[in-house]
Write a protein that holds these residues in place. Structure first.
Motif, PDB file in Angstrom:
ATOM      1  N   ILE A 107       0.776  -1.283  -0.072  1.00  0.00           N
ATOM      2  CA  ILE A 107      -0.062   0.017   0.019  1.00  0.00           C
ATOM      3  C   ILE A 107       0.997   1.087   0.092  1.00  0.00           C
ATOM      4  CG2 ILE A 107      -1.383   1.457   1.123  1.00  0.00           C
ATOM      5  CD1 ILE A 107      -2.488  -0.944   2.558  1.00  0.00           C
ATOM      6  N   SER A 108       0.826   1.679  -1.007  1.00  0.00           N
ATOM      7  CA  SER A 108       1.259   3.505  -0.507  1.00  0.00           C
ATOM      8  C   SER A 108       0.503   4.266   0.119  1.00  0.00           C
ATOM      9  CB  SER A 108       1.956   4.076  -2.277  1.00  0.00           C
ATOM     10  OG  SER A 108       2.160   4.905  -2.347  1.00  0.00           O
ATOM     11  N   GLY A 109       0.644   4.814   0.642  1.00  0.00           N
ATOM     12  CA  GLY A 109      -0.013   6.007   1.748  1.00  0.00           C
ATOM     13  C   GLY A 109       0.223   5.478   3.122  1.00  0.00           C
ATOM     14  N   VAL A 162       2.971  -1.753   4.009  1.00  0.00           N
ATOM     15  CA  VAL A 162       2.408  -0.154   3.484  1.00  0.00           C
ATOM     16  C   VAL A 162       4.186   1.116   3.733  1.00  0.00           C
ATOM     17  CG1 VAL A 162       1.465   1.931   4.387  1.00  0.00           C
ATOM     18  CG2 VAL A 162       0.378  -0.325   5.280  1.00  0.00           C
ATOM     19  N   VAL A 163       4.376   1.937   2.385  1.00  0.00           N
ATOM     20  CA  VAL A 163       4.912   3.118   1.972  1.00  0.00           C
ATOM     21  C   VAL A 163       4.287   3.821   2.275  1.00  0.00           C
ATOM     22  CG1 VAL A 163       5.025   2.487  -0.491  1.00  0.00           C
ATOM     23  CG2 VAL A 163       6.989   3.343   0.648  1.00  0.00           C
ATOM     24  N   GLU A 164       5.149   5.105   3.002  1.00  0.00           N
ATOM     25  CA  GLU A 164       5.065   5.935   3.253  1.00  0.00           C
ATOM     26  C   GLU A 164       5.973   7.660   2.794  1.00  0.00           C
ATOM     27  OE1 GLU A 164       1.479   8.625   4.199  1.00  0.00           O
ATOM     28  OE2 GLU A 164       3.795  10.019   4.177  1.00  0.00           O
ATOM     29  N   LEU A 222       5.060   9.521  10.971  1.00  0.00           N
ATOM     30  CA  LEU A 222       3.921   9.277  11.056  1.00  0.00           C
ATOM     31  C   LEU A 222       3.286  11.357  10.829  1.00  0.00           C
ATOM     32  CD1 LEU A 222       1.000   7.373  10.523  1.00  0.00           C
ATOM     33  CD2 LEU A 222       0.579   7.875  13.030  1.00  0.00           C
ATOM     34  N   ARG A 223       2.259  11.812  10.327  1.00  0.00           N
ATOM     35  CA  ARG A 223       2.292  13.166  10.339  1.00  0.00           C
ATOM     36  C   ARG A 223       1.530  13.246  11.850  1.00  0.00           C
ATOM     37  NH1 ARG A 223       0.069  15.013   4.507  1.00  0.00           N
ATOM     38  NH2 ARG A 223      -1.400  13.501   5.225  1.00  0.00           N
ATOM     39  N   LYS A 224       2.182  14.606  12.578  1.00  0.00           N
ATOM     40  CA  LYS A 224       1.499  14.616  14.172  1.00  0.00           C
ATOM     41  C   LYS A 224       1.538  16.268  13.660  1.00  0.00           C
ATOM     42  CE  LYS A 224       2.305  10.820  16.315  1.00  0.00           C
ATOM     43  NZ  LYS A 224       3.584  10.528  16.624  1.00  0.00           N
ATOM     44  N   VAL A 268     -11.518  17.067   9.977  1.00  0.00           N
ATOM     45  CA  VAL A 268     -12.278  16.107   8.452  1.00  0.00           C
ATOM     46  C   VAL A 268     -13.613  15.890   9.901  1.00  0.00           C
ATOM     47  CG1 VAL A 268     -10.272  15.198   7.650  1.00  0.00           C
ATOM     48  CG2 VAL A 268     -10.548  13.938   9.196  1.00  0.00           C
ATOM     49  N   ASP A 269     -14.084  14.380   8.402  1.00  0.00           N
ATOM     50  CA  ASP A 269     -15.559  13.924   9.349  1.00  0.00           C
ATOM     51  C   ASP A 269     -15.392  12.867   8.916  1.00  0.00           C
ATOM     52  OD1 ASP A 269     -16.754  16.923   9.620  1.00  0.00           O
ATOM     53  OD2 ASP A 269     -16.225  16.565   8.230  1.00  0.00           O
ATOM     54  N   LEU A 270     -16.139  12.234   9.963  1.00  0.00           N
ATOM     55  CA  LEU A 270     -16.265  10.670  10.175  1.00  0.00           C
ATOM     56  C   LEU A 270     -17.436  10.150   9.924  1.00  0.00           C
ATOM     57  CD1 LEU A 270     -14.066   8.310  12.083  1.00  0.00           C
ATOM     58  CD2 LEU A 270     -14.148   8.872   9.120  1.00  0.00           C
ATOM     59  N   GLY A 314      -2.943   2.066  -4.394  1.00  0.00           N
ATOM     60  CA  GLY A 314      -2.420   3.453  -3.931  1.00  0.00           C
ATOM     61  C   GLY A 314      -3.622   4.185  -3.378  1.00  0.00           C
ATOM     62  N   ALA A 315      -2.900   4.554  -2.569  1.00  0.00           N
ATOM     63  CA  ALA A 315      -3.369   4.753  -0.508  1.00  0.00           C
ATOM     64  C   ALA A 315      -2.663   6.317  -0.490  1.00  0.00           C
ATOM     65  CB  ALA A 315      -3.458   4.337   0.552  1.00  0.00           C
ATOM     66  N   ASP A 316      -2.277   7.219  -2.266  1.00  0.00           N
ATOM     67  CA  ASP A 316      -1.537   8.109  -1.565  1.00  0.00           C
ATOM     68  C   ASP A 316      -1.702   9.391  -2.161  1.00  0.00           C
ATOM     69  OD1 ASP A 316      -1.990   7.112  -3.885  1.00  0.00           O
ATOM     70  OD2 ASP A 316       0.763   7.010  -4.255  1.00  0.00           O
ATOM     71  N   GLY A 317      -3.487   9.453  -2.213  1.00  0.00           N
ATOM     72  CA  GLY A 317      -4.129  10.661  -1.831  1.00  0.00           C
ATOM     73  C   GLY A 317      -4.301  11.498  -3.356  1.00  0.00           C
ATOM     74  N   LEU A 318      -5.196  12.716  -3.416  1.00  0.00           N
ATOM     75  CA  LEU A 318      -5.282  13.732  -4.399  1.00  0.00           C
ATOM     76  C   LEU A 318      -4.546  13.646  -5.633  1.00  0.00           C
ATOM     77  CD1 LEU A 318      -7.909  14.834  -5.699  1.00  0.00           C
ATOM     78  CD2 LEU A 318      -6.999  17.006  -4.495  1.00  0.00           C
ATOM     79  N   SER A 378      -1.621  11.537  -6.041  1.00  0.00           N
ATOM     80  CA  SER A 378      -1.812   9.735  -5.864  1.00  0.00           C
ATOM     81  C   SER A 378      -0.222   9.963  -6.434  1.00  0.00           C
ATOM     82  CB  SER A 378      -2.449   8.763  -5.931  1.00  0.00           C
ATOM     83  OG  SER A 378      -1.749   7.921  -6.540  1.00  0.00           O
ATOM     84  N   ASN A 379       0.511   9.408  -5.948  1.00  0.00           N
ATOM     85  CA  ASN A 379       1.777   8.512  -6.982  1.00  0.00           C
ATOM     86  C   ASN A 379       1.874   7.654  -7.621  1.00  0.00           C
ATOM     87  OD1 ASN A 379       4.966   8.595  -7.694  1.00  0.00           O
ATOM     88  ND2 ASN A 379       5.270   7.338  -6.079  1.00  0.00           N
ATOM     89  N   VAL A 380       1.081   6.427  -7.306  1.00  0.00           N
ATOM     90  CA  VAL A 380       0.668   5.038  -7.919  1.00  0.00           C
ATOM     91  C   VAL A 380      -0.541   5.778  -9.248  1.00  0.00           C
ATOM     92  CG1 VAL A 380      -0.227   3.282  -7.376  1.00  0.00           C
ATOM     93  CG2 VAL A 380       1.086   3.797  -5.495  1.00  0.00           C
ATOM     94  N   LEU A 430      -6.928   1.801  -6.719  1.00  0.00           N
ATOM     95  CA  LEU A 430      -6.724   2.511  -5.718  1.00  0.00           C
ATOM     96  C   LEU A 430      -7.515   2.914  -5.018  1.00  0.00           C
ATOM     97  CD1 LEU A 430      -6.107   5.246  -8.988  1.00  0.00           C
ATOM     98  CD2 LEU A 430      -4.488   3.989  -7.468  1.00  0.00           C
ATOM     99  N   VAL A 431      -7.222   3.876  -3.545  1.00  0.00           N
ATOM    100  CA  VAL A 431      -9.125   3.564  -2.598  1.00  0.00           C
ATOM    101  C   VAL A 431      -8.225   5.347  -2.113  1.00  0.00           C
ATOM    102  CG1 VAL A 431      -6.745   2.492  -0.570  1.00  0.00           C
ATOM    103  CG2 VAL A 431      -9.097   2.098  -0.826  1.00  0.00           C
ATOM    104  N   GLY A 432      -9.510   5.482  -1.605  1.00  0.00           N
ATOM    105  CA  GLY A 432      -9.265   7.015  -0.910  1.00  0.00           C
ATOM    106  C   GLY A 432      -9.301   7.741  -1.816  1.00  0.00           C
ATOM    107  N   PRO A 450     -10.745  18.171  -2.177  1.00  0.00           N
ATOM    108  CA  PRO A 450     -11.016  18.289   0.228  1.00  0.00           C
ATOM    109  C   PRO A 450     -11.979  19.320   0.381  1.00  0.00           C
ATOM    110  CG  PRO A 450      -9.002  19.280  -1.262  1.00  0.00           C
ATOM    111  CD  PRO A 450     -10.538  18.863  -2.587  1.00  0.00           C
ATOM    112  N   ALA A 451     -12.033  19.630   1.560  1.00  0.00           N
ATOM    113  CA  ALA A 451     -12.913  20.125   2.029  1.00  0.00           C
ATOM    114  C   ALA A 451     -14.483  20.783   2.052  1.00  0.00           C
ATOM    115  CB  ALA A 451     -12.284  21.311   2.112  1.00  0.00           C
ATOM    116  N   VAL A 452     -14.723  20.427   1.017  1.00  0.00           N
ATOM    117  CA  VAL A 452     -16.261  20.273   0.527  1.00  0.00           C
ATOM    118  C   VAL A 452     -17.176  18.841   1.249  1.00  0.00           C
ATOM    119  CG1 VAL A 452     -15.620  22.866  -0.747  1.00  0.00           C
ATOM    120  CG2 VAL A 452     -15.531  20.099  -2.063  1.00  0.00           C
TER     121      VAL A 452
END
Ligand code: FAD
Length: 400
Positions: A5-7, A28-30, A35-37, A43-45, A150-154, A156-158, A283-285, A293-295
């Motif tokens: 998994i990437s991300g 998982v490769v990040e 881990l970002r802190k 965000v909303d669940l 690829g779980a590496d965001g908007l 995405s590298n993958v 790909l996921v997410g 994002p944000a909307v």
């Protein structure tokens, strides 16, 4: 079976958890060194993501870390008095289950759920994926995996490596967003402050356990603006130019632009891919179906997607040729619904006219003054995003 998994933000750790529960070996490769802190943004669940988190046994930790935002003060541009809204009224009316949490807190909790069963490679990135599953990295030696996700965001590298340039799939929805970190103003305590004018909305919020706040800027632009994604000075200048004069509060937040330890700026784009799997790669997410994002409720979509992908793989006995199409079919309605709701949320959050600003303010005023029953009915009509995500149904995929 070995899966890469990437991300390691939201979708990555949730997917890693469920894949290990279904018996797969996961790496998982990040790209980030750890881990970002830094907090990220809120965000909303919504209900389905809460249910999945409950199955993972992490819901109490998530609720413990909720931002605690429960009041909104809305200042329309030029108005003398703001409107105050009890947000818990909105949450109770629209959702039986909802949590707002800072993204990095959420990521840390999901990461913790399967940390001991997953191999994490921080500070690295994939450089090539061959059709037979050989993967090359920036730093680690090449390795072979059965599947790559690829779980590496908007951005995405993958996705770029396997499907091609992002511009083929992203649609600019006519707006930009900026976020900066600033010291918490005293007395914020559970309150989000919003200033709204035609084509521009700025807000500030905190979280009860953080000693810093976030200022969020959303603005409209008919055309894509010219700036380099690394040219932070220019991005800050664009924010200053757009927001100066909206209100004295906003001017004070803008003053922090030169001091902020964390700054984010991006166009609000929506990803539109008809299919997000190719060969051994999926790909996921946000990487596959970010509604913007944000909307929108993209975090909920990322959690659902990760759970469904792991479940469909297990259901197909690890046969990705059956599992990937089943995953895409199971997500299709959610993804399409998310896209439509993000476009409508953008119109509401960043009104295009004085009429739109008045509509937003009158809606807020009604919610704050009506008794619980009628305001609940009103909210059910107006809070489309929450209702959409709460109503999403997800199959149960119990690990055998
Ligand atoms: C300003 C802002 C406000 C938002 N507000 C909301 C909100 O109110 N509600 C909501 O539901 N959602 C919101 N979102 C969206 C939400 O953050 C995402 O939907 C959610 O984080 C998706 O998770 P993800 O795991 O798919 O992707 P991301 O969270 O984007 O994570 C991607 C991960 O991949 C890593 N990565 C990137 N490139 C590489 C690489 N080459 N190799 C390895 N790793 C890599 C990144 O470091 C990161 O850890 C907002 C987003 C932004 C930017």
């Amino acid at each position: 079976m070995r899966i890469l998994i990437s991300g390691a933000s939201v979708a990555g750790p949730v997917l890693a958890y469920w894949l290990t529960r279904h018996g797969y070996r996961v790496t998982v490769v990040e790209r980030a060194p750890t881990l970002r802190k830094t907090g990220g943004h809120a965000v909303d669940l919504y209900r389905p993501a809460m249910t999945i988190s409950e199955k993972m046994g992490v819901l109490p930790r998530i609720e413990e870390r909720a931002t605690g935002t429960n009041r909104m003060t809305l200042h329309p541009e030029g108005a003398r008095r703001p409107v105050r809204v009890d947000l818990s009224k909105i949450f109770n009316a629209t959702s039986d289950r909802h949590v707002e949490i800072m993204r990095d807190d959420l990521s840390e909790i999901y990461y913790g759920a399967a940390r001991d069963d997953v191999e994490y490679l921080f500070g690295d990135s994939i450089t090539a994926i061959s059709p037979d599953g050989e993967v090359r990295f920036d730093n680690a030696a090449p390795r072979r995996f059965d599947l790559v996700v690829g779980a590496d965001g908007l951005h995405s590298n993958v996705r770029r490596l396997v499907f091609g340039d992002e511009s083929r799939f992203s649609t600019f929805i006519g707006a930009y967003l900026g976020v900066l970190t600033l010291p918490t103003i005293s007395g914020l305590d559970g309150e989000v402050l919003i200033h709204v004018g035609v084509g521009r909305t700025a807000g500030m919020y905190g979280a009860r356990h953080l000693d810093e706040a976030r200022a969020l800027f959303l603005f409209r632009s008919d055309r894509e603006l010219e700036y380099h994604h690394r040219d932070v000075r220019r991005q800050k200048e664009l924010l200053r130019r757009t927001f100066t004069g909206l209100h004295a509060d906003v001017d004070r937040w803008l003053d922090e632009l030169d001091r902020t330890p964390a700054f984010y700026f991006d166009s609000i784009t929506q990803l539109r891919m008809d299919a997000w799997s190719r060969g051994r790669v999926t790909l996921v997410g946000d990487a596959g179906y970010c509604p913007g994002p944000a909307v929108g409720g993209s975090t909920t979509l990322a959690v659902i997607g990760a759970y469904v992908l792991a479940g469909e793989l297990a259901r197909a006995g690890g046969d990705h040729e059956r599992a990937f199409p089943a995953y895409e079919r199971a997500m299709a309605d959610h993804v399409h619904g998310g896209r439509a709701s993000a476009l409508s949320a953008a119109r509401t959050l960043i009104p295009t006219s004085r009429f739109g600003v008045r509509g937003l303010v009158q809606g807020a005023r009604l919610v704050s003054t009506l008794p619980a029953g009628p305001s609940r009915a009103l909210l059910r009509l107006t809070t489309k995003t929450a209702r959409l995500y709460n109503s999403m149904t997800v199959d149960d995929y119990p690990p055998s």
